[in-house]
Design an enzyme around this catalytic site. Structure first.
Site, PDB file in Angstrom:
ATOM      1  N   ASP A 268      -0.739  -4.395  -3.751  1.00  0.00           N
ATOM      2  CA  ASP A 268      -1.680  -3.274  -3.917  1.00  0.00           C
ATOM      3  C   ASP A 268      -0.978  -1.938  -3.746  1.00  0.00           C
ATOM      4  O   ASP A 268      -1.517  -1.012  -3.116  1.00  0.00           O
ATOM      5  CB  ASP A 268      -2.821  -3.371  -2.903  1.00  0.00           C
ATOM      6  CG  ASP A 268      -3.580  -4.675  -2.968  1.00  0.00           C
ATOM      7  OD1 ASP A 268      -3.567  -5.317  -4.031  1.00  0.00           O
ATOM      8  OD2 ASP A 268      -4.182  -5.079  -1.950  1.00  0.00           O
TER       9      ASP A 268
ATOM     10  N   ASP B 201       0.821  -1.220   0.000  1.00  0.00           N
ATOM     11  CA  ASP B 201       0.000   0.000   0.000  1.00  0.00           C
ATOM     12  C   ASP B 201       0.853   1.267   0.000  1.00  0.00           C
ATOM     13  O   ASP B 201       0.682   2.154   0.846  1.00  0.00           O
ATOM     14  CB  ASP B 201      -0.937   0.024   1.211  1.00  0.00           C
ATOM     15  CG  ASP B 201      -2.042  -1.014   1.131  1.00  0.00           C
ATOM     16  OD1 ASP B 201      -2.073  -1.743   0.120  1.00  0.00           O
ATOM     17  OD2 ASP B 201      -2.848  -1.109   2.057  1.00  0.00           O
TER      18      ASP B 201
END
Length: 297
Positions: free
Chosen positions: A157, A134
């Site tokens: 991600d 992230d």
């Protein structure tokens, strides 16, 4: 405004310089960062608009911190994905060049954001965004961002969120067998993340990376003329263990190349854009009247 961590500028910390800017200023404030490591959490609050941040060069001008989701603060609060970023940008019209924004919480720390952008019309030129899970959180729905000639690396991600964002000539590097994007584009927003002429690479041991998985059902991600390394899985995309997302996710490619660009085994719910369909995928059409790419320092 000049910031120098060694004390040779008016300010020793970037946050001190930001705090000194008048709220709701209509004029552009330029902050020059001298080379050095700035270990501090940065918040550009919503009243601090029209800020341009220029580093000496991205290799030696580093903003770093190590917070992550689950970190307990002295006041008892627990950080999460929305609050753990090294740098948070809430103000509009924020521009940065020649800096590195890093979260060095580590490979096993979980969600650990380097840069979160909520404000509208933020652009980054020749910058690094580095970390693990992230890394780059583009959290504002309906806002627009632009990244040019940037290097973005992470594990899972590591480019995610709801905004409309153009990545032009960027280098995207994976450090884990996982997923590059996790877009959460609203269904009424025509463009999510669009990558033009980017290079996708990975560590030498990495060989199973997807182009993206949908954080929300109508996630929108498109790769145009990008070089895809051998780490990209033949299927291309992932449904985040939810077959229902296959009917709504908006995933597309156009004329990508490289060992990961073979489309013969792509999931049948993604698209290969036609020469006619690609015509609407221009930077001008995606960003509208905002043209950040004509005025970089």
């Amino acid at each position: 405004m000049i910031v120098d961590p060694n004390g040779k500028g008016k300010y020793k910390s970037l946050q001190a310089a930001l705090d000194a800017i008048p709220s709701n200023s209509k004029t552009t404030t330029i902050i020059y960062l001298k080379k050095g490591v700035y270990k501090e959490k940065i918040v550009v609050d919503a009243t601090k608009n029209n800020i341009t941040l220029i580093g000496a060069d991205k290799a030696t001008t580093i903003i770093t911190y190590n917070d992550h989701a689950g970190t307990r603060l002295e006041n008892g609060d627990t950080l999460n994905t929305w609050t753990c970023a090294t740098m948070l940008v809430y103000g509009n019209n924020f521009h940065a060049a020649h800096i590195t924004v890093e979260n060095n919480a580590g490979f096993t720390a979980g969600q650990a954001v380097a840069l979160r952008v909520e404000g509208n019309r933020a652009s980054f030129f020749d910058c690094n965004m580095t970390g693990f899970q992230d890394v780059l959180f583009l959290s504002g729905s309906g806002v627009k961002h632009y990244f040019d000639s940037c290097y973005i690396e992470g594990t899972t991600d590591f480019i995610f969120g709801a905004s409309t964002a153009v990545f032009n000539r960027c280098h995207i590097h994976s450090k884990k067998n996982s997923h590059i994007t996790a877009a959460s584009t609203n269904s009424i927003i025509p463009f999510g993340f669009v990558f033009f002429d980017c290079q996708l690479t990975a560590d030498s041991t990495i060989n199973k990376v997807s182009l993206g998985r949908p954080w929300s059902p109508t996630a929108s991600v498109t790769y145009v003329r990008c070089e895809l390394g051998k780490h990209i899985i033949p299927e291309g995309w992932n449904n985040w263990k939810n077959p229902n997302n296959e009917a709504t996710a908006r995933y597309a490619e156009y004329h990508n190349y490289g060992p990961g660009a073979d489309t013969t085994k792509r999931v049948n719910w993604s698209k290969q854009l036609s020469d006619e369909a690609i015509k609407k995928y221009t930077i001008e059409n995606i960003l509208g009247t905002w043209k950040p790419y004509v005025n970089y320092p």
